[in-house]
Design a protein around this motif. Structure first.
Motif, mmCIF file in Angstrom:
data_model
loop_
_atom_site.group_PDB
_atom_site.id
_atom_site.type_symbol
_atom_site.label_atom_id
_atom_site.label_comp_id
_atom_site.label_asym_id
_atom_site.label_seq_id
_atom_site.Cartn_x
_atom_site.Cartn_y
_atom_site.Cartn_z
ATOM 1 N N ILE A 1 0.844 -1.203 0.000
ATOM 2 C CA ILE A 1 0.000 0.000 0.000
ATOM 3 C C ILE A 1 0.870 1.241 0.000
ATOM 4 O O ILE A 1 0.597 2.213 -0.724
ATOM 5 C CB ILE A 1 -0.957 -0.020 1.207
ATOM 6 N N VAL A 2 1.927 1.224 0.817
ATOM 7 C CA VAL A 2 2.825 2.383 0.862
ATOM 8 C C VAL A 2 3.458 2.624 -0.502
ATOM 9 O O VAL A 2 3.523 3.747 -0.999
ATOM 10 C CB VAL A 2 3.905 2.182 1.955
ATOM 11 N N VAL A 3 3.926 1.510 -1.108
ATOM 12 C CA VAL A 3 4.532 1.645 -2.436
ATOM 13 C C VAL A 3 3.497 2.117 -3.448
ATOM 14 O O VAL A 3 3.776 2.974 -4.288
ATOM 15 C CB VAL A 3 5.158 0.299 -2.862
ATOM 16 N N LEU A 4 2.291 1.527 -3.350
ATOM 17 C CA LEU A 4 1.246 1.885 -4.300
ATOM 18 C C LEU A 4 0.859 3.347 -4.172
ATOM 19 O O LEU A 4 0.671 4.051 -5.170
ATOM 20 C CB LEU A 4 0.025 0.984 -4.090
ATOM 21 N N VAL A 5 0.721 3.796 -2.912
ATOM 22 C CA VAL A 5 0.330 5.182 -2.685
ATOM 23 C C VAL A 5 1.410 6.133 -3.182
ATOM 24 O O VAL A 5 1.131 7.200 -3.727
ATOM 25 C CB VAL A 5 0.023 5.412 -1.194
ATOM 26 N N ASN A 6 2.641 5.747 -3.007
ATOM 27 C CA ASN A 6 3.745 6.627 -3.387
ATOM 28 C C ASN A 6 4.302 6.308 -4.771
ATOM 29 O O ASN A 6 5.320 6.871 -5.174
ATOM 30 C CB ASN A 6 4.870 6.523 -2.350
ATOM 31 N N TRP A 7 3.653 5.401 -5.462
ATOM 32 C CA TRP A 7 4.127 5.016 -6.792
ATOM 33 C C TRP A 7 3.973 6.170 -7.767
ATOM 34 O O TRP A 7 2.993 6.907 -7.753
ATOM 35 C CB TRP A 7 3.340 3.809 -7.278
ATOM 36 N N ASP A 8 4.956 6.350 -8.580
ATOM 37 C CA ASP A 8 4.895 7.373 -9.622
ATOM 38 C C ASP A 8 4.164 6.784 -10.823
ATOM 39 O O ASP A 8 4.742 6.060 -11.635
ATOM 40 C CB ASP A 8 6.302 7.818 -10.008
ATOM 41 N N TRP A 9 2.869 7.108 -10.948
ATOM 42 C CA TRP A 9 2.055 6.548 -12.015
ATOM 43 C C TRP A 9 2.467 7.042 -13.396
ATOM 44 O O TRP A 9 2.062 6.466 -14.407
ATOM 45 C CB TRP A 9 0.583 6.866 -11.760
ATOM 46 N N ASN A 10 3.272 8.066 -13.430
ATOM 47 C CA ASN A 10 3.738 8.553 -14.730
ATOM 48 C C ASN A 10 4.581 7.514 -15.462
ATOM 49 O O ASN A 10 4.711 7.572 -16.687
ATOM 50 C CB ASN A 10 4.547 9.843 -14.551
ATOM 51 N N ARG A 11 5.157 6.552 -14.701
ATOM 52 C CA ARG A 11 5.933 5.505 -15.348
ATOM 53 C C ARG A 11 5.045 4.595 -16.211
ATOM 54 O O ARG A 11 5.545 3.911 -17.110
ATOM 55 C CB ARG A 11 6.645 4.653 -14.297
ATOM 56 N N ALA A 12 3.737 4.591 -15.917
ATOM 57 C CA ALA A 12 2.819 3.749 -16.679
ATOM 58 C C ALA A 12 2.284 4.448 -17.930
ATOM 59 O O ALA A 12 1.586 3.828 -18.734
ATOM 60 C CB ALA A 12 1.650 3.318 -15.791
ATOM 61 N N LYS A 13 2.576 5.734 -18.114
ATOM 62 C CA LYS A 13 2.017 6.462 -19.257
ATOM 63 C C LYS A 13 2.396 5.855 -20.605
ATOM 64 O O LYS A 13 1.530 5.720 -21.478
ATOM 65 C CB LYS A 13 2.434 7.936 -19.191
ATOM 66 N N PRO A 14 3.652 5.479 -20.841
ATOM 67 C CA PRO A 14 3.965 4.879 -22.146
ATOM 68 C C PRO A 14 3.137 3.627 -22.431
ATOM 69 O O PRO A 14 2.685 3.424 -23.567
ATOM 70 C CB PRO A 14 5.460 4.563 -22.043
ATOM 71 N N TRP A 15 2.942 2.810 -21.392
ATOM 72 C CA TRP A 15 2.150 1.594 -21.580
ATOM 73 C C TRP A 15 0.691 1.939 -21.893
ATOM 74 O O TRP A 15 0.085 1.360 -22.794
ATOM 75 C CB TRP A 15 2.240 0.730 -20.323
ATOM 76 N N VAL A 16 0.122 2.907 -21.146
ATOM 77 C CA VAL A 16 -1.263 3.326 -21.377
ATOM 78 C C VAL A 16 -1.408 3.926 -22.775
ATOM 79 O O VAL A 16 -2.353 3.618 -23.513
ATOM 80 C CB VAL A 16 -1.724 4.321 -20.297
ATOM 81 N N ASN A 17 -0.469 4.788 -23.151
ATOM 82 C CA ASN A 17 -0.536 5.413 -24.477
ATOM 83 C C ASN A 17 -0.519 4.369 -25.584
ATOM 84 O O ASN A 17 -1.276 4.453 -26.555
ATOM 85 C CB ASN A 17 0.628 6.381 -24.653
ATOM 86 N N ASP A 18 0.358 3.373 -25.439
ATOM 87 C CA ASP A 18 0.455 2.337 -26.463
ATOM 88 C C ASP A 18 -0.823 1.516 -26.555
ATOM 89 O O ASP A 18 -1.294 1.204 -27.660
ATOM 90 C CB ASP A 18 1.646 1.420 -26.171
ATOM 91 N N LYS A 19 -1.389 1.136 -25.414
ATOM 92 C CA LYS A 19 -2.582 0.299 -25.417
ATOM 93 C C LYS A 19 -3.775 1.037 -26.035
ATOM 94 O O LYS A 19 -4.535 0.462 -26.817
ATOM 95 C CB LYS A 19 -2.913 -0.155 -23.993
ATOM 96 N N VAL A 20 -3.969 2.313 -25.681
ATOM 97 C CA VAL A 20 -5.094 3.078 -26.232
ATOM 98 C C VAL A 20 -4.879 3.335 -27.718
ATOM 99 O O VAL A 20 -5.813 3.233 -28.527
ATOM 100 C CB VAL A 20 -5.286 4.399 -25.462
ATOM 101 N N SER A 21 -3.657 3.643 -28.112
ATOM 102 C CA SER A 21 -3.364 3.864 -29.530
ATOM 103 C C SER A 21 -3.624 2.603 -30.331
ATOM 104 O O SER A 21 -4.169 2.649 -31.447
ATOM 105 C CB SER A 21 -1.910 4.310 -29.702
#
Length: 763
Positions: free
Chosen positions: A40-60
């Motif tokens: 939970i601590v890691v999840l709360v403090n996780w930098d979700w910006n690291r997932a942007k390339p993956w999200v961008n690719d999947k939606v594209s």
């Protein structure tokens, strides 16, 4: 001695073993809890910006377009859930937020925007005003700060929390949408519940879109930007995605939705805002506020209104409320009611008000082929099906005005092949003839649209072109009845009725009926626009028209100008009344019986030409008893020649010979008295009537001149357009003894018509 059932002491595990097991159990639980806390601590403090390339690719990949999140991608956890009960209260929830989103158009697809210019494929969208704080922000802050009550439900609480995240956002302005972009969003947030994920349900309590700018477009070649294709060959099916997506609430703050259509030359842009809960204008049923601007065929369009919540559009049995007012050029409309299941275009039930300078102005907006009229406004109930393949619209029980005339009725529009069709009936309790004039091509002199109907210098016949280019757009079958027809000078026509049938570019008026002056005029008209110029056929009859009833001053003196009967059969070609008459051929017969003629009576009736003729024939003070007047005319090439034109009185028989040129509007008549009692005549030499319809002249010079004798026939010449309405046997008049005597004495050959120019048929 121990009981027999007591196990021996040797069977119990040693104390050290039990302690060891307990330590391992507690250690395992502790490790799991620690791992969960760490997760939970890691999840709360996780930098979700690291997932942007993956999200961008999947939606594209899923859309076949370029998708990107150019701002922050973050998550906010909320736990415990304040409005949940029991153990569900302790299941965390999360709000995911993304900023600066954009999605491109298909490759090679561009949507221009003003001040740039449109292309040959698409008009330019109206510009979007500079961004400003939406009106609902203050309400959103209040909703976010106020404690949520249990009665409001979790959705309201989640909405308040999600909106609160967007308020005061420093990145609230969406990125500029380039011509190659389908849309941009300044910020999007979604509140997600975790527990339903175990059953493969993605439950989004609230989605908030801040400053979305979405543009839908269809090019002139038919391509559009709302059809998505996957970037790889395999298409997804329902079985490929076992997840169920549910959305409880959608909030739009400062949104813009654009639509450009190259096929219809339409460019619209609408500002959309979700109304805050409890807003006065919501009235318990509206959820969105809409402001519209744009152009349609170069005409400016503006509008504003209220609509139901966005998510109501997804319901299978929704009655979606709508209240809207709009203006396009000179056309104004106001709509209020409901759309039934708008996702499936099932139907509508709307109260619709329409106002415009002419019914013909509705063609560009609706495709309805309607005639030119004076300014009108109507309001009625619009019911029907919105599906294009089964469009059936009924405009029921409408009431309104056209000019100064009232209008009531019901209409039904049915879409289909080869043409849509408009059917119905309309009535008017009091129809002013001036309001009917523009329909027939006559000028009212007050509207810019009627410049084409303005009188030509020195001409009388209307020359406004019939708008036959639209007749192929639809069919119609309309019945109209005017219960009372009045003219501006207070000379009443009794009534008017017509059935108009337009089919395959042929318009039939069958019958066109006037109740006038205690008599009746019946006619059948065929206008065929399948050839150029327009082909026209006209047949009709006049029965029992009392001439004195047309002139109140004469009628008040209890004097009779006689009874008019007649018949007419004409064919011609041309795009206006004047041009059709200039090429017409056929026959006309008119009979006037049992009347009294004098200069005084004809002066009262404002029949100046007849007054001059009677005065010269019989004197200024003489009343003459008319037995019968006959006018039998042969029409060829737009020239009416006299077969028989005679007037029989107790004193004389008066004969007229000559021609009436309907194309050049010229009179050329010679009137010869044949005395029975010469002592009553003040003039014994022939008269001539010549000149134009607008300015006829009467003289005593002998010469080859034009047609029509007798006051009644001369009266008809003062309004030659009326002859086009007078429809060929007239049994009642032809059987009259006095009229039969005139016909028996008629000469066999009609007067010769002057040669017509070859170009007349093309005018």
């Amino acid at each position: 001695m121990p009981p027999e059932n007591t196990p021996p002491a040797a069977s119990l595990p040693p104390r050290s073993t039990r302690q060891r097991v307990l330590r391992w159990t507690l250690g395992t639980i502790g490790a799991v809890v620690a791992a969960l806390v760490l997760f939970i601590v890691v999840l709360v403090n996780w930098d979700w910006n690291r997932a942007k390339p993956w999200v961008n690719d999947k939606v594209s990949e899923a859309t076949g377009r370029t998708f990107s999140i150019d701002g922050d991608l973050s998550a906010e956890w909320h736990w415990p859930q304040p409005l949940e009960e029991g153990w569900r209260r302790w299941v965390p929830g999360v709000t995911v937020r993304a900023q600066q989103l954009s999605l491109s158009n298909p490759e090679g697809f561009e949507v221009p925007e003003a001040p740039g210019k449109g292309t040959d494929q698409l008009p330019a969208l109206p510009p979007r005003p500079e961004p400003a704080a939406p009106a609902g922000d203050a309400d959103a802050r209040t909703a976010a700060a106020a404690p949520a009550s249990a009665s409001a439900g979790s959705a309201a609480s989640d909405a308040a929390r999600a909106v609160a995240l967007e308020v005061g956002d420093t990145q609230a302005n969406a990125p500029a949408r380039p011509p190659t972009g389908m849309g941009t969003i300044a910020s999007a947030s979604a509140t997600l519940r975790l527990l339903p994920l175990l059953s493969r349900t993605l439950l989004l309590d609230t989605v908030v879109l801040t400053a979305p700018d979405i543009v839908l477009a269809r090019r002139q070649d038919g391509r559009n930007n709302w059809t998505f294709t996957r970037s790889h060959a395999r298409e997804s099916t329902a079985e490929d995605n076992p997840w169920d997506l549910r959305l409880n609430q959608l909030v739009v703050r400062g949104g813009w939705l654009g639509y450009a259509d190259g096929l219809k030359d339409l460019a619209l842009r609408a500002r959309i805002d979700t109304l805050p809960t409890g807003a006065p204008q919501a009235e318990g049923k509206y959820g969105m506020k809409i402001a519209l601007q744009g152009t349609y065929r170069k005409a400016r369009i503006t509008g504003e209104g209220l609509a139901g919540p966005v998510l109501s559009l997804r319901q299978q049995a929704a009655r979606y409320p709508l209240r809207f007012s709009a203006r396009s050029g000179s056309v104004q409309t106001r709509v209020e009611g409901v759309l039934n299941n708008p996702a499936a275009l099932s139907g509508m039930d709307l109260q619709v008000f329409v106002k415009a300078p002419s019914m013909a102005d509705l063609y560009e907006l609706t495709g309805l082929v309607l005639p030119n009229t004076p300014p009108f406004q109507v309001e009625g109930r619009l019911l029907g099906n919105l599906a294009p393949a089964k469009a059936v619209w009924e405009y029921r029980d409408f009431n309104g005005t056209v000019g100064s005339s009232d209008l009531h009725g019901s209409l039904t529009y049915t879409g289909g092949d080869p043409r849509p069709k408009l059917q119905g009936h309309m009535t008017s309790k009091q129809l002013r003839l001036a309001d009917l004039g523009p329909v027939l091509g006559a000028p009212s002199g007050v509207r810019a649209q009627e410049k084409g109907t303005s009188r030509r210098p020195g001409k009388v016949l209307p020359d406004a072109r019939f708008a036959t280019d639209r007749w192929g757009a639809m069919d119609l079958d309309l019945a109209f009845a005017g219960q009372k027809v009045v003219r501006p000078d207070s000379l009443p026509l009794d009534n008017l009725s017509v059935r108009a049938v337009l089919e395959d570019r042929q318009l039939r008026l069958t019958p066109l009926r006037f109740g006038v002056a205690h008599g009746r005029i019946d006619s059948n008209v065929l206008l065929d626009s399948r050839t150029d110029p327009l082909q026209v056929q006209l047949q009709g009859s006049v029965q029992g028209l009392q001439l004195s009833a047309l002139f109140p001053k004469v009628e008040r003196m209890q004097k009779s100008l006689g009874r008019l009967d007649g018949a007419l059969a004409l064919t011609g070609q041309g795009q206006s009344v004047a041009r059709m008459l200039s090429t017409s051929g056929g026959e006309m017969r008119l009979y006037i019986r049992d009347g009294t003629l004098s200069k005084e009576l004809l002066d009262l009736a404002a029949l100046n030409l007849g007054s001059v003729i009677v005065s010269k024939l019989f004197g200024d003070d003489k009343e003459v008893k008319l037995r019968c007047a006959v006018a039998n005319l042969d029409v060829q090439g737009g020239v009416a020649s006299t077969r028989t034109v005679k007037l029989n009185t107790e004193e004389a028989i008066v004969e007229a010979k000559g021609t009436v040129d309907l194309g050049d509007e010229l009179l050329n008549l010679r009137i010869t008295p044949d005395s029975l009692k010469w002592k009553f005549f003040s003039l014994r030499t022939p008269l001539y009537v010549r000149g134009t319809f607008a300015d006829p002249q009467v003289g005593v010079e002998p010469g080859p001149l034009l047609l029509r004798a007798g006051a009644a026939v001369a009266a008809a010449l003062t309004a030659p357009a009326a002859l086009a309405l007078l429809p060929i046997t007239v049994p009642a008049a032809e059987d009259d003894a006095h009229c039969a005597a005139l016909l028996a004495k008629a000469g066999a050959a009609p007067a010769s018509a002057p040669a017509k120019p070859a170009s007349r048929a093309q005018r």
